[in-house]
Design a protein around this motif. Structure first.
Motif, PDB file in Angstrom:
ATOM      1  N   UNK A   1     -19.854  -9.162 -23.522  1.00 23.89           N
ATOM      2  CA  UNK A   1     -20.761  -8.876 -22.434  1.00 23.89           C
ATOM      3  C   UNK A   1     -21.922  -8.060 -22.976  1.00 23.89           C
ATOM      4  N   UNK A   2     -23.141  -8.379 -22.566  1.00 23.83           N
ATOM      5  CA  UNK A   2     -24.332  -7.713 -23.093  1.00 23.83           C
ATOM      6  C   UNK A   2     -24.595  -6.405 -22.341  1.00 23.83           C
ATOM      7  N   UNK A   3     -23.686  -5.454 -22.506  1.00 23.43           N
ATOM      8  CA  UNK A   3     -23.809  -4.109 -21.953  1.00 23.43           C
ATOM      9  C   UNK A   3     -23.358  -3.136 -23.034  1.00 23.43           C
ATOM     10  N   UNK A   4     -23.644  -1.844 -22.874  1.00 18.69           N
ATOM     11  CA  UNK A   4     -23.187  -0.877 -23.884  1.00 18.69           C
ATOM     12  C   UNK A   4     -21.680  -0.994 -24.140  1.00 18.69           C
ATOM     13  N   UNK A   5     -21.312  -0.958 -25.396  1.00 23.38           N
ATOM     14  CA  UNK A   5     -19.921  -1.117 -25.787  1.00 23.38           C
ATOM     15  C   UNK A   5     -19.541  -2.556 -26.059  1.00 23.38           C
ATOM     16  N   UNK A   6     -20.359  -3.494 -25.579  1.00 25.09           N
ATOM     17  CA  UNK A   6     -20.161  -4.932 -25.775  1.00 25.09           C
ATOM     18  C   UNK A   6     -18.696  -5.360 -25.634  1.00 25.09           C
ATOM     19  N   UNK A   7     -18.124  -5.191 -24.415  1.00 23.13           N
ATOM     20  CA  UNK A   7     -16.719  -5.566 -24.232  1.00 23.13           C
ATOM     21  C   UNK A   7     -16.498  -7.072 -24.412  1.00 23.13           C
ATOM     22  N   UNK A   8     -15.320  -7.405 -24.880  1.00 21.21           N
ATOM     23  CA  UNK A   8     -14.945  -8.795 -25.126  1.00 21.21           C
ATOM     24  C   UNK A   8     -14.744  -9.542 -23.808  1.00 21.21           C
ATOM     25  N   UNK A   9     -15.234 -10.774 -23.786  1.00 20.91           N
ATOM     26  CA  UNK A   9     -15.025 -11.671 -22.652  1.00 20.91           C
ATOM     27  C   UNK A   9     -13.855 -12.600 -22.965  1.00 20.91           C
ATOM     28  N   UNK A  10     -13.053 -12.923 -21.942  1.00 17.86           N
ATOM     29  CA  UNK A  10     -11.900 -13.797 -22.110  1.00 17.86           C
ATOM     30  C   UNK A  10     -12.007 -15.006 -21.191  1.00 17.86           C
ATOM     31  N   UNK A  11     -11.442 -16.129 -21.670  1.00 22.67           N
ATOM     32  CA  UNK A  11     -11.361 -17.359 -20.878  1.00 22.67           C
ATOM     33  C   UNK A  11     -10.029 -18.038 -21.193  1.00 22.67           C
ATOM     34  N   UNK A  12      -9.679 -19.024 -20.385  1.00 23.99           N
ATOM     35  CA  UNK A  12      -8.454 -19.784 -20.626  1.00 23.99           C
ATOM     36  C   UNK A  12      -8.679 -20.783 -21.754  1.00 23.99           C
ATOM     37  N   UNK A  13      -7.580 -21.335 -22.265  1.00 21.15           N
ATOM     38  CA  UNK A  13      -7.624 -22.257 -23.409  1.00 21.15           C
ATOM     39  C   UNK A  13      -7.047 -23.623 -23.042  1.00 21.15           C
ATOM     40  N   UNK A  14      -7.079 -24.516 -24.000  1.00 20.21           N
ATOM     41  CA  UNK A  14      -6.439 -25.828 -23.830  1.00 20.21           C
ATOM     42  C   UNK A  14      -4.933 -25.659 -23.655  1.00 20.21           C
ATOM     43  N   UNK A  15      -4.349 -24.653 -24.308  1.00 15.46           N
ATOM     44  CA  UNK A  15      -2.917 -24.385 -24.145  1.00 15.46           C
ATOM     45  C   UNK A  15      -2.620 -24.057 -22.674  1.00 15.46           C
ATOM     46  N   UNK A  16      -3.503 -23.297 -22.037  1.00 15.07           N
ATOM     47  CA  UNK A  16      -3.357 -22.991 -20.612  1.00 15.07           C
ATOM     48  C   UNK A  16      -3.337 -24.290 -19.801  1.00 15.07           C
ATOM     49  N   UNK A  17      -4.305 -25.166 -20.071  1.00 10.76           N
ATOM     50  CA  UNK A  17      -4.378 -26.428 -19.328  1.00 10.76           C
ATOM     51  C   UNK A  17      -3.107 -27.255 -19.523  1.00 10.76           C
ATOM     52  N   UNK A  18      -2.652 -27.369 -20.778  1.00  2.96           N
ATOM     53  CA  UNK A  18      -1.433 -28.139 -21.068  1.00  2.96           C
ATOM     54  C   UNK A  18      -0.221 -27.510 -20.408  1.00  2.96           C
ATOM     55  N   UNK A  19      -0.113 -26.185 -20.488  1.00  2.00           N
ATOM     56  CA  UNK A  19       1.042 -25.475 -19.934  1.00  2.00           C
ATOM     57  C   UNK A  19       1.159 -25.699 -18.433  1.00  2.00           C
ATOM     58  N   UNK A  20       0.021 -25.708 -17.754  1.00  2.00           N
ATOM     59  CA  UNK A  20       0.042 -25.863 -16.306  1.00  2.00           C
ATOM     60  C   UNK A  20      -0.175 -27.306 -15.855  1.00  2.00           C
ATOM     61  N   UNK A  21      -0.253 -28.230 -16.813  1.00  2.00           N
ATOM     62  CA  UNK A  21      -0.318 -29.652 -16.495  1.00  2.00           C
ATOM     63  C   UNK A  21      -1.570 -30.079 -15.770  1.00  2.00           C
TER      64      UNK A  21
END
Length: 180
Positions: A135-155
């Motif tokens: 994220x473009x703010x002080x400290x630049x915290x990490x952004x997270x998203x789901x993966x292909x494994x998430x899609x496969x796991x939940x069908x």
């Protein structure tokens, strides 16, 4: 089976992971529309023949996977254990990420009201979420998203297949606005 279908099957089998359709088209020296048609035909072939494998679509990627009906036999043959079920906390964090992505850990913690660093780390280890920038703010915290494994796991093939969230009451909307 056409030569293109056999080529795509060989590529997907050899790679063993999700492959973007555009990459398949380039590797098979074919047009994306031809590849899409051949993939549809392959998927139908696996479904109609009762094959132990299936073609799984995940947004713009495809992968050959074991049909769920045969998962237990595959686990026995490979002597792998069934992964443990996700905890309630993990499901909460995964829900926040899936519906609000990309999100920071701080955002997740604001919504949940508790420290989520261990749960986020666990989901990262399981491959269900991944870092996708800062994220473009002080400290630049990490952004997270789901993966292909998430899609496969939940069908599911894509995030558009997630069920709609229930409507919030006025009180819940006020609490949510205060955390954002």
């Amino acid at each position: 089976m056409t030569k293109l279908e056999a080529t795509l099957e060989a590529i997907l089998f050899a790679v063993g992971d999700a492959v973007p359709v555009a990459r398949l088209a380039a590797a098979a020296d074919a047009e994306p529309a031809q590849v899409a048609h051949a993939l549809h035909t392959l998927a139908a072939h696996y479904d109609q023949s009762g094959s132990g494998i299936q073609l799984v679509r995940m947004e713009d990627k495809v992968q050959l996977c074991t049909r769920p009906a045969y998962a237990a036999a595959v686990r026995r043959a490979t002597e792998s254990r069934r992964p443990p079920a996700l905890s309630a906390a993990a499901l909460e964090v995964l829900t926040v990420v899936a519906y609000r992505q990309p999100v920071t850990r701080a955002y997740i913690e604001q919504l949940r009201g508790v420290d989520s660093s261990g749960t986020v780390a666990s989901l990262l280890d399981k491959g269900l979420i991944e870092a996708c920038g800062h994220l473009d703010v002080p400290g630049r915290p990490t952004l997270f998203r789901t993966t292909d494994v998430f899609l496969r796991t939940f069908g599911i093939s894509g995030l558009s297949e997630l069920p709609n969230l229930p409507e919030l009451t006025e009180g819940e909307q006020l609490v949510l606005k205060e955390t954002e």
